[in-house]
Design an enzyme around this catalytic site. Structure first.
Site, PDB file in Angstrom:
ATOM      1  N   HIS A 239       8.989  -1.291  -8.023  1.00  8.45           N
ATOM      2  CA  HIS A 239       8.982  -0.479  -9.346  1.00  8.45           C
ATOM      3  C   HIS A 239       8.958  -1.492 -10.501  1.00  8.45           C
ATOM      4  O   HIS A 239       8.510  -1.110 -11.798  1.00  8.45           O
ATOM      5  CB  HIS A 239      10.288   0.091  -9.342  1.00  8.45           C
TER       6      HIS A 239
ATOM      7  N   ARG B  90      -9.539   1.425  -1.981  1.00  3.36           N
ATOM      8  CA  ARG B  90      -9.168   0.782  -0.680  1.00  3.36           C
ATOM      9  C   ARG B  90      -8.418   1.967   0.110  1.00  3.36           C
ATOM     10  O   ARG B  90      -7.172   2.242  -0.437  1.00  3.36           O
ATOM     11  CB  ARG B  90      -8.296  -0.439  -0.518  1.00  3.36           C
TER      12      ARG B  90
ATOM     13  N   ARG C 143     -14.067   3.730   0.037  1.00  5.89           N
ATOM     14  CA  ARG C 143     -14.301   2.669   1.227  1.00  5.89           C
ATOM     15  C   ARG C 143     -13.649   3.166   2.202  1.00  5.89           C
ATOM     16  O   ARG C 143     -12.638   3.461   2.548  1.00  5.89           O
ATOM     17  CB  ARG C 143     -13.888   1.498   0.717  1.00  5.89           C
TER      18      ARG C 143
ATOM     19  N   GLU D   5     -20.276  -8.420   2.723  1.00 10.35           N
ATOM     20  CA  GLU D   5     -19.355  -9.556   2.828  1.00 10.35           C
ATOM     21  C   GLU D   5     -19.361 -10.087   4.148  1.00 10.35           C
ATOM     22  O   GLU D   5     -18.225 -10.952   4.465  1.00 10.35           O
ATOM     23  CB  GLU D   5     -17.759  -8.799   2.621  1.00 10.35           C
TER      24      GLU D   5
ATOM     25  N   CYS E  80     -16.954  -6.415  -6.077  1.00 16.05           N
ATOM     26  CA  CYS E  80     -15.971  -5.924  -5.937  1.00 16.05           C
ATOM     27  C   CYS E  80     -14.918  -6.843  -5.797  1.00 16.05           C
ATOM     28  O   CYS E  80     -13.811  -6.678  -5.632  1.00 16.05           O
ATOM     29  CB  CYS E  80     -15.852  -4.621  -5.396  1.00 16.05           C
TER      30      CYS E  80
END
Ligand code: PEP
Ligand code: MG
Length: 575
Positions: A189, A296, A330, A429, A500
């Protein structure tokens, strides 16, 4: 002078004296009451809950509408305090076990807390702090130990072991110019609020709260995570310069957010954001993101396997918040650094090279299909794309695409509405796919270069192992060649290529990546304004020079030195 490194969670520089906040010492002893006192103990608990709830109302009112995130946190606390389940759990303990109100409340909330804390997801386990916070609010009232919130008379850096959400929220309009916290991560937080408040913050500093005293001078570098206690004169001068730059930068930010990320010779770079939760869409847009280039989705699997409806509900939240901007979903990239051993079902000697990501999805197709059904279904609400992670062979890509097509037909036969076409692309990747990229280009709608893993797999360097961190070199000429090849192949095939990986969030690499030919970046939301600043100051001609120079370097260290010099000249006060 001492320099300590933590996790930077909110950008900016602050220099101020320390205000140390100690946590309340609320040790609750196991105490019992007589039968005749049970009802008065229950009333004591109810009174405390009402009083805490009323105080939250006052705080919410005081915050107004300018800090919605703090309001939301306090509102959640209020809902929890008024939750009938909590009330019946506590009153049952008082009635059945004859516990005091304080002991019953601490036992019940302690159990809630432990349940949250054990959750694997960082985000959900962080919510255990909310439970502690509510416990503190109740107990201080039951025990009559309530303290007035601290009011600061001058600018301070708040240092604490941990701040409860309500403490952080109540400081929102105080003179707090920085936070340095022992515990926490990106989703704590304090981190979320600090970003909303635009106050520099560093968390995960381990024992900073035991190392400093009130009145120490502290520098917080919310970009690098460095915290300097009692800096010497030279360090202070450097940070003052950096702070001035940063202040100007943020003051101008509001105006700049709507400006295009365009070079002085007219090349536009589109800057989208990487997110992990749909709630982050708002932050991404606030910082000037044009859309979401990487969502993600792993967080969704924290509590086990989400069903199609949960997928759909979550994606819809993101799509709606984007109001017509693009969302790149993704598919599940679980495994290795992204937890979820239980997905695989067995231990693996080398999980980074194991049954992770798309490999897992192809083996456990039910899992994959429910995510794909939701991703296709959500396309009716706004523009979405599907991105496949960790593709290493053409067979894998074809298998995944065949499943997508099958799922699409299934939905059509069920009469489910979808966008007529949902583009499908891959993350580049894994080096094996980068090396045959020309053959893949005809089979996908877009590429997104994931340098975090591309560097790891190409250089055989574990991305999370600090012992080999010096070998993790994004500017290694081998990596640059791979990136260049991917860009050339995409351009020849006429498909979009973006990046990315974290590399494009780092100022030093911005020119290099543009010069290599990248026109689409997807990056951490808070990095967007800095990257845009750099883009707006340079020409594409310069960027190409930088890229050529790095491509012809023999080793990464040469490029690193050159890039550091170059970026220092561009934004001298920043470094
Ligand atoms: C990458 O590998 O570069 C990437 C963006 O994905 P992640 O960091 O989620 O592996
Ligand atoms: Mg990756």
């Amino acid at each position: 002078m001492e320099t300590i490194k933590g996790i930077p969670v909110s950008p900016g520089i602050s220099i101020a004296s320390v205000a140390l906040l100690r946590s309340d010492n609320l040790r609750i002893h196991r105490r019992f009451v007589g039968k005749e006192e049970v009802e008065s103990e229950i009333r004591r608990f109810e009174r405390a809950a009402r009083s805490a709830s009323r105080d939250l109302d006052i705080q919410i009112e005081a915050l107004g509408e300018d800090l919605m995130i703090a309001v939301q946190i306090l509102q959640t606390h209020k809902d929890m305090l008024n939750d009938p389940g909590l009330h019946s759990d506590v009153t049952n303990r008082i009635r059945e076990n004859k516990f005091t109100a304080a002991y019953a409340a601490s036992i019940v909330l302690g159990e809630y807390h432990d349940r949250f804390e054990q959750m694997e997801s960082e985000y959900l386990s962080e919510r255990s702090h909310d439970i502690r916070d509510i416990e503190r609010q109740l107990l201080t009232r039951i025990l009559g130990k309530r303290r007035k919130p601290r009011v600061f008379q001058e600018n301070v850096t708040v240092v604490a072991h941990n701040l409860t959400p309500s403490q952080t929220a109540s400081m929102a309009k105080e003179m707090v110019v920085g936070f340095a916290i022992d515990v926490g991560g990106r989703t704590s937080h304090t981190a979320i609020l600090a970003r909303a408040l635009q106050v520099p913050a560093v968390v995960g500093l381990k024992d900073i709260s035991r190392k400093v005293v009130n009145g120490d001078i502290m520098v917080i570098d919310g970009y690098t995570g460095e915290v300097v206690v009692n800096p010497d004169k030279k360090t202070l001068t450097t940070y003052r310069r950096k702070a001035r730059y940063s202040e100007n930068f943020f003051n101008q930010l509001q105006e700049e957010i709507s400006w295009p990320a365009e070079t002085i010779d007219g090349y536009e770079i589109s800057l989208s954001a990487n997110i992990e939760l749909p709630e982050e869409v708002a932050t991404a847009l606030e910082w000037g993101g044009k859309g979401i280039g990487l969502y993600r989705t792993e967080f969704l699997y924290d509590q086990g396997f989400p069903d199609e409806e949960l997928h759909l509900k979550t994606y819809r939240k993101a799509v709606k918040a984007l109001r017509g901007r693009e969302l790149v979903i993704r598919t599940l990239d679980a495994g290795a650094d992204k937890f979820h051993e239980e997905f695989v079902g067995f231990e693996e000697p080398n999980p980074f090279l194991g049954c992770r990501s798309i490999r897992l999805c192809l083996q456990q197709q039910d899992l994959f299909r429910s995510q794909l059904r939701a991703a296709l279904r959500v396309s009716v609400y706004g523009p979405v794309k599907i991105m496949l992670p960790m593709i290493s062979t053409i067979e894998e890509l074809r298998s995944a695409k065949a499943i997508i097509e099958d799922v699409r037909k299934e939905l059509v036969s069920e009469g489910v509405e979808m966008a007529p076409r949902v583009p499908v692309g891959i993350m580049v990747e894994v080096p094996s796919i980068a090396l045959i990229i020309d053959r893949v280009a005809d089979e996908v709608d877009f590429f997104s270069i994931g340098t975090n893993d591309l560097v790891q797999y190409s250089l055989a360097v574990d991305r999370v192992n600090e012992h080999v961190a010096h070998l993790y070199q994004p500017s290694h000429p081998g990596i640059l060649r791979l990136i260049k090849e991917v860009i050339l192949a995409s351009n020849r095939a006429g498909i979009q290529v973006s990046i990315c990986g974290e590399m494009c969030s780092e100022p030093a690499y911005v020119l290099l990546l543009m010069g290599l030919g990248l026109r689409h970046f997807s990056l951490s939301p808070i990095a967007i304004p800095t990257v845009k600043r750099i883009i707006r100051q340079v020409s594409m001609k310069e960027a190409v020079e930088v890229a050529d120079r790095c491509l012809s370097s023999e080793q990464a260290s040469e490029s690193e030195e050159y890039l550091a010099e170059r970026i220092k000249k561009l934004v001298p006060d920043f470094y």
